[in-house]
Design an enzyme around this catalytic site. Structure first.
Site: not given
Length: 270
Positions: A9, A14, A40, A126
């Site tokens: 998520k 991560k 990002k 995702d």
């Protein structure tokens, strides 16, 4: 060559985990390349000591129609770790997953992985988006690790990622290597994550407790391995890299229905 991908998520840690594992592998004498698969552009910040000055898509835009070299795309990080950021469009413009596809195709064409021992992909969670599924769908990564806390929505995302791994595992060599628990001080968190991993048919390969030391190192734009090598928390990441290195427990996961997941979380939340 070990081909590892970290999923989970958004905001679950991560990139922090990936950077520490990369640093630990480099200390083991491995030639490491970390690829940030997130628009990002912050996956390799702790290894570079700054945000990467350019991404693969940045360079593609500037040098469109001219010959690219691997040196145009790679930034050298701490202890010789190769750092690459896929990049992506500005927020609200275009498909965020496109950068991953373009970047990995370009890196493969430039033989970016021919002389490394460990390639680590830090990927958004995702897996519904085709771009974010590229590392597992196209076989760039064969070992998948899911970073999760004991919070319900983090587990929900982890379960969805397991569904994606299950779908793509039938097409190739990709397998789930385990759950990496990133502590958020949830009640009975380690026990819940252990039970969750077991329900997926995998293992809790590590539980990383919450630590202010990590936050302090991040403020100084470093991993704990570089900033405080003797810290207790540092050894958690070093041990995680060792456990990943010798891991032989790979499985096609068996995801749960959401109702089952809710029941499991409720058992450990009382």
């Amino acid at each position: 060559m070990k081909k590892i991908a970290f999923y989970g998520k958004g905001g679950i840690g991560k990139s922090t985990t990936a950077a520490h594992v990369s640093a630990a592998f480099s200390q083991m004498g491995r030639r490491v390349c970390q690829i940030g698969c997130d628009p990002k552009n912050d996956s390799t910040r702790l290894l570079l000591g700054r945000i990467a000055p350019s991404t693969v898509l940045d360079v593609e835009r500037v040098k469109k129609g001219t010959q690219l070299t691997l040196g145009d795309l790679v930034h050298m990080g701490w202890n010789g770790i190769r750092c690459i950021e896929a990049g992506g469009p500005d927020p609200g413009v275009g498909c965020a997953g496109r950068g991953i596809n373009v970047a990995l195709e370009r890196l493969k064409a430039l033989h970016a992985f021919d002389d490394v021992d460990v390639v680590l992909y830090d990927v958004l969670g995702d897996v519904v988006c085709g771009g974010f599924a590229v590392p597992i769908r196209e076989g760039y990564a064969s070992e998948i690790y899911i970073v999760s806390s004991g919070e319900l929505m983090s587990l929900y995302a982890a379960n969805n990622i397991a569904k994606g791994v299950c779908r793509f595992a039938a097409r190739g060599e990709v397998k789930l290597g385990g759950i990496i628990g990133n502590g958020r001080d949830v009640l009975h968190e380690e026990e819940l994550l252990t039970a969750f991993a077991a329900r997926l048919g995998t293992q809790l390969i590590a539980y990383i407790p919450r630590s202010r030391a990590v936050h302090e190192a991040e403020i100084h734009r470093q991993t704990l391995i570089a900033y405080a090598p003797d810290a207790e928390q540092t050894q958690c990441y070093v041990q995680l890299a060792k456990d990943i290195d010798r891991n032989e427990h790979f499985a096609v996961p068996t995801p749960m229905a959401f109702e089952e997941l809710e029941d499991l979380v409720e058992q450990y939340g009382d």
